[in-house]
Write an enzyme that holds these catalytic residues in place. Structure first.
Site, PDB file in Angstrom:
ATOM      1  CG  HIS A  66      -1.919  -1.141   1.201  1.00  0.00           C
ATOM      2  ND1 HIS A  66      -2.725  -1.473   0.140  1.00  0.00           N
ATOM      3  CD2 HIS A  66      -2.134  -2.088   2.148  1.00  0.00           C
ATOM      4  CE1 HIS A  66      -3.407  -2.571   0.442  1.00  0.00           C
ATOM      5  NE2 HIS A  66      -3.066  -2.958   1.655  1.00  0.00           N
ATOM      6  CG  ASP A  87      -5.218  -6.192  -0.421  1.00  0.00           C
ATOM      7  OD1 ASP A  87      -5.308  -7.096   0.419  1.00  0.00           O
ATOM      8  OD2 ASP A  87      -5.170  -4.997  -0.096  1.00  0.00           O
TER       9      ASP A  87
HETATM   10 ZN    ZN Z   1      -3.380  -6.893   2.593  1.00  0.00          ZN
END
Ligand code: ZN
Length: 451
Positions: free
Chosen positions: A271, A322
């Site tokens: 991220h 993800d």
């Molecule tokens: Zn994750």
């Protein structure tokens, strides 16, 4: 596995299309030679379309595939990452090893169809539903390995260090009882998986986040891993609340704090959404990479990563699916660029005039270059020594039909409806990108989980 030779009319090598490419695969499934403009020997397999390298899916939580599409309703005044997480735990608390294998086998088949041939599994769902260890303490990890082997996708298992419920807290919440590990547990899992020597399966380690692993936990893991050549992944700075909590607890922002732990090129920051220029500079100096997950970050309302900043600093980059609301890299690269265009009100943000004017090529090449390190592999792409993984594009597909060669990647990323390929190869062998039996098992597991 026997040697095979492929001939492609066009192949994407080192950032450009090359013509009449002859590619030989060795007995280990790796590229032994790649020759441009070569004559075609009689035994060569003639591929019908342009050949592209595949990408590593650098961030996956396989069990969350069973939750995709089930969190898109709002019943209260606000909904954010944290309320999503509470609902996601509802699945995490129920999935059994057999169900995880069924979910992962379907997911991994879909990832192959989406152009990924290696997946990094950020795996924190370790223990029984009541939080006690399984008889085989790595039963859940082994379920993922079995699924990957059934499907024929490469797998980098990343057992996760998960010790605390938050900054300044000791221990876990009751709803996190399946996740709890310490550095020794994680390193033991990594060593066992690597010692097993399963084809296409390897292991690294992961730190869940700076809120779930504090300095002493991370230092302990670093001491155990030493200089072992394994990837080390960590969620960082995904949410503004996490940044505020980190500053309140430590006086530092998450990426700033992490950079102080002595990172190196094995580290992959997942991220890294909320960054400042000086934090990007610190990560660039360390050699660590970033893993951006545009589909999930959009779904969860995380925010937009500083893509121009990371690219300009030359930080290695990959994408991840993800939570698996998206499962193909074309869609991730499109979202990655469109997020920037919407935020900055500009076009072709990722392109680099004079060096790489194609936006899709700039993003794709950055991800090809970041893939080997993220997955703990020595090489990646159409190059000697890398595993012979590739896609064969269908030039008749709607986004590619009639396009000149130079625009094929841009057409693929920005004008295609779904994947413009039917053929996906791993280690020189063609893989199924749809499987009725796996889909039936997945549907059965979904019924068992959701009634
Ligand atoms: Zn994750």
């Amino acid at each position: 596995m026997s040697d095979r030779t492929f001939h492609a009319p066009l192949a994407w090598i080192d950032g450009q299309w090359q013509r009449e490419v002859l590619m030989r695969v060795d007995a280990q499934g790796q590229w032994a030679s790649i020759k441009v403009g070569a004559d075609v020997p009689a035994e060569a397999v003639r591929l019908e379309g342009p050949v592209l390298p595949t990408l590593v899916d650098a961030h996956s939580h396989a069990f969350q595939r069973a939750f995709a599409g089930l969190a898109e309703q709002r019943d209260s005044d606000s909904d954010d990452f944290w309320s999503w997480r509470d609902r996601m735990y509802g699945v995490a608390l129920r999935v059994t090893p057999a169900q995880l294998k069924d979910i992962a086998a379907q997911l991994y088949t879909e990832l192959l169809a989406g152009g990924y041939t290696q997946v990094c599994e950020f795996h924190y769902l370790h223990h029984r539903e009541d939080g006690t260890p399984y008889e085989d303490e790595h039963a859940m990890a082994m379920a993922l390995a079995e699924a990957a082997q059934e499907v024929g996708i490469g797998l980098t298992l990343l057992p996760v260090l998960y010790a605390h419920a938050g900054f300044g807290q000791t221990g876990l919440r009751e709803t996190q009882r399946r996740f709890g590990t310490d550095a020794a547990w994680v390193w033991r899992a990594c060593q066992r998986i690597n010692a097993a020597g399963l084809p296409l399966v390897r292991a690294g380690v992961a730190v869940h986040s700076l809120r779930a692993a504090h300095e002493a936990d991370i230092r302990a893991l670093q001491a155990l891993v030493g200089d072992a050549p394994v990837p080390i992944h960590v969620h960082v700075a995904e949410q503004q609340q996490e940044v505020r909590d980190c500053v309140a607890a430590t006086g530092r922002r998450p990426i700033e704090l992490l950079a102080g732990y002595g990172l190196d090129p094995r580290w992959q920051l997942v991220h890294a959404t909320h960054s400042r220029p000086e934090e990007i500079a610190a990560i660039a100096a360390s050699g660590a990479g970033v893993v951006i997950c545009p589909g999930t970050e959009g779904n969860l309302g995380d925010g937009l990563a500083d893509l121009p900043g990371w690219l300009a600093a030359g930080v290695p980059m990959t994408v991840g699916s993800d939570s698996h609301v998206t499962r193909g890299w074309v869609e991730e690269l499109r979202w990655l660029e469109y997020g920037q265009r919407l935020g900055l009100q500009r076009r072709n943000v990722a392109a680099r005039p004079g060096v790489q004017a194609s936006t899709a090529a700039r993003l794709f090449d950055a991800c090809v270059a970041g893939s080997a390190r993220a997955a703990g592999l020595g090489e990646w792409g159409l190059r000697v020594g890398a595993r012979a993984d590739f896609l064969v594009l269908d030039r008749g597909a709607s986004g590619l039909a009639g396009l000149p060669d130079a625009a094929l990647l841009d057409g693929l990323v920005f004008a295609s409806q779904g994947a413009a390929w039917q053929q996906v190869y791993v280690a020189g062998q063609r893989r199924a990108i749809d499987d009725a039996g796996r889909r039936e098992r997945f549907i059965g597991t979904m019924k068992a989980l959701w009634g």
